[in-house]
Scaffold this active site. Structure first.
Site, PDB file in Angstrom:
ATOM      1  N   ARG A  38     -15.949  -2.375   6.308  1.00  0.00           N
ATOM      2  CA  ARG A  38     -14.821  -1.526   6.696  1.00  0.00           C
ATOM      3  C   ARG A  38     -15.296  -0.453   7.667  1.00  0.00           C
ATOM      4  O   ARG A  38     -16.290   0.231   7.409  1.00  0.00           O
ATOM      5  CB  ARG A  38     -14.213  -0.861   5.465  1.00  0.00           C
ATOM      6  N   ARG A  48      -2.813  17.708   7.642  1.00  0.00           N
ATOM      7  CA  ARG A  48      -3.786  18.697   7.184  1.00  0.00           C
ATOM      8  C   ARG A  48      -3.363  20.107   7.571  1.00  0.00           C
ATOM      9  O   ARG A  48      -2.625  20.320   8.543  1.00  0.00           O
ATOM     10  CB  ARG A  48      -5.176  18.402   7.758  1.00  0.00           C
ATOM     11  N   LYS A 104      -1.530  -0.410   3.593  1.00  0.00           N
ATOM     12  CA  LYS A 104      -2.160   0.445   2.588  1.00  0.00           C
ATOM     13  C   LYS A 104      -1.050   1.109   1.761  1.00  0.00           C
ATOM     14  O   LYS A 104      -0.219   1.840   2.299  1.00  0.00           O
ATOM     15  CB  LYS A 104      -3.048   1.486   3.251  1.00  0.00           C
ATOM     16  N   THR A 153     -10.776   2.707  -3.464  1.00  0.00           N
ATOM     17  CA  THR A 153     -10.956   4.119  -3.810  1.00  0.00           C
ATOM     18  C   THR A 153     -11.535   4.303  -5.213  1.00  0.00           C
ATOM     19  O   THR A 153     -10.960   3.857  -6.201  1.00  0.00           O
ATOM     20  CB  THR A 153      -9.650   4.942  -3.718  1.00  0.00           C
TER      21      THR A 153
END
Length: 478
Positions: free
Chosen positions: A32, A73, A220, A278
């Site tokens: 990845r 963010r 995802k 994850t």
């Protein structure tokens, strides 16, 4: 041979040629590339190293491009801001001095258009949900929120909007540039971050088609909206990645294991590969041994029938990248010993899946430990994999790009590239001779073969054949 595949993330701990080669030898099937970090030159170099290492190892290895997506963010915070329950946090569209005065804190975010989509009462999570606020007022230049759970705000902390109707596309302008780069570099898979619905996947696929790429697109699943729209997303995706990090922020964390199991089942029923990602082996980032919880997590993902498990920080920045892969291989192999193949029976299958399903049933009934698939596009291998046979699936194709794509599929061993300009019988003989030479098959085995006639035509798989021991011996000259 292990059926569940392993994806490893490239990073500072793993990008040296000798380490990448060791990771391949340890059991990595796909690498990845995380496009949230590094520039194009950095990723290009990594791709070159992976391709060389794979060739030297004699292994088929895939490459997954993980697009960064619109990760929201907080802007620059000069001094940490301490928030307490009941206080006010103002979130601005334009950059401002982030500070706190008289119980009122002020910050800004890097995707200001999102504030337009928020409604009174919407929740906003900051720093992976450690801080939670609720929208109480909207103004042209800002939204005003009240703190529900306090904490410390610092620069660049992530912001989530669970359940909010956000109009921003999952494909940012940066993603589009990165995607074009990935296609030119010949990556095999593209993972699209922060997918909300099927339109995000369709947009990505349209760009790939326009640029004459053939990458498989993985959605995802890391937002509440994606969970709500999972059926529509499955209809247009080539695969699914359950990204449990942001998903565990967007939905109540206790629901994540259940959501994972439900999505794995839905993806399998659709015949789509599914990745669990994850914190699979987080304990091995700094330790040579994993926790029992991590071991159980991996084993349960295997028993659920996931196609692939992904390592992130464990191989990107961890102290023990190769050992992490070796440990994952051990856990997978142990869990696969008790995998319940009997639960994978499907009493009613469509005509598209009839040959694949029949080959699995036949292999089980005659105790053939390998199913040999000859496939033009890879679809036949994907269809056989859907039924999770106890037999190993050996895939033969006419294009190396397709061979690398098969690295993601459960139970599929991408074997070799064969010429499509030959009769089926000659193709079978060529495979048997190669596979026997490479010690992939033995002379005393019985094999089930699936292939199409005419050869080389997509969607033509219409034949099942049993190759008996005496036929194998005759082909190899014994």
């Amino acid at each position: 041979m292990r059926k569940t595949k392993i994806i490893a993330t490239i990073g500072p701990s793993s990008r040296k040629p000798e380490i990448i080669k060791n990771l391949i030898e340890a059991g990595v099937n796909i690498f990845r590339l995380n496009f949230s970090h590094g520039d194009h030159e950095y990723h290009k170099k990594n791709i070159e190293i992976i391709r060389i290492a794979a060739k030297e190892s004699g292994k088929i290895v895939g490459i997954l491009q993980d697009l960064s997506g619109p990760k929201v963010r907080i802007g620059e915070v000069k001094n940490p801001i301490f928030l307490h329950e009941g206080e006010i946090l103002e979130i601005y569209k334009e950059p401002i001095m982030c500070e706190k005065k008289n119980s009122v804190a002020k910050i800004y975010i890097d995707y200001p258009q999102i504030l337009e989509d928020l409604k009174i009462g919407d929740l906003i999570y900051i720093a992976d949900g450690a801080i939670r606020v609720r929208v109480i007022e909207k103004h042209p230049s800002k939204v005003i929120t009240q703190v529900i759970i306090g904490g410390i705000i610092s620069s660049r902390k992530g912001v989530n909007f669970p359940g909010a109707e956000i109009s921003i596309s999952a494909l940012t302008s940066k993603d589009k540039i990165d995607l074009e780069f990935g296609i030119k570099q010949g990556v095999d898979f593209v993972a699209l971050s922060f997918v909300k619905d099927e339109k995000d996947i369709e947009e990505c696929k349209e760009i790939i088609k326009k640029l004459k790429g053939n990458q498989w697109v993985f959605a995802k699943i890391e937002t509440q909206k994606a969970v709500e729209n999972i059926d529509k997303i499955l209809n247009v995706s080539d695969g699914i990645m359950i990204a449990r990090g942001d998903l565990g922020v967007e939905v109540p964390i206790e629901k994540v294991p259940i959501i994972q199991k439900e999505i794995v089942k839905k993806a399998k029923d659709k015949g789509l590969p599914v990745i669990i990602a994850t914190q699979m082996l987080t304990s091995m980032i700094n330790s040579i041994m994993p926790t029992r919880a991590d071991v159980s997590d991996i084993a349960n993902a295997v028993l659920d029938g996931a196609d692939a498990l992904m390592l992130s920080d464990e191989t990107a920045v961890g102290k023990y990248p190769v050992q992490s892969v070796k440990m994952m291989v051990k856990i997978i192999k142990e869990a696969e010993k008790i995998y319940n193949y009997e639960m994978e029976t499907h009493p009613h299958v469509s005509s598209d899946y009839a040959i694949a399903y029949s080959s699995v049933i036949l292999a089980k009934d005659i105790r053939a430990n390998k199913i040999i698939v000859f496939t033009k596009s890879g679809s036949s291998a994907k269809r056989v994999s859907r039924f999770r046979p106890a037999s190993l699936i050996l895939a033969n194709v006419h294009d190396e790009d397709i061979l690398r794509k098969l690295t993601i599929l459960w139970g599929v061993y991408p074997y070799t590239v064969l010429s499509e300009n030959q009769e089926p019988e000659n193709m079978v003989k060529e495979f048997v001779k190669r596979a026997y030479r490479d010690k992939i098959i033995k002379e005393n085995e019985t094999l089930v073969l699936t292939m199409g006639y005419p050869v080389g035509k997509v969607g033509s798989t219409n034949l099942i054949r049993i190759l008996k021991q005496e036929q194998i011996k005759e082909i190899i000259g014994l």
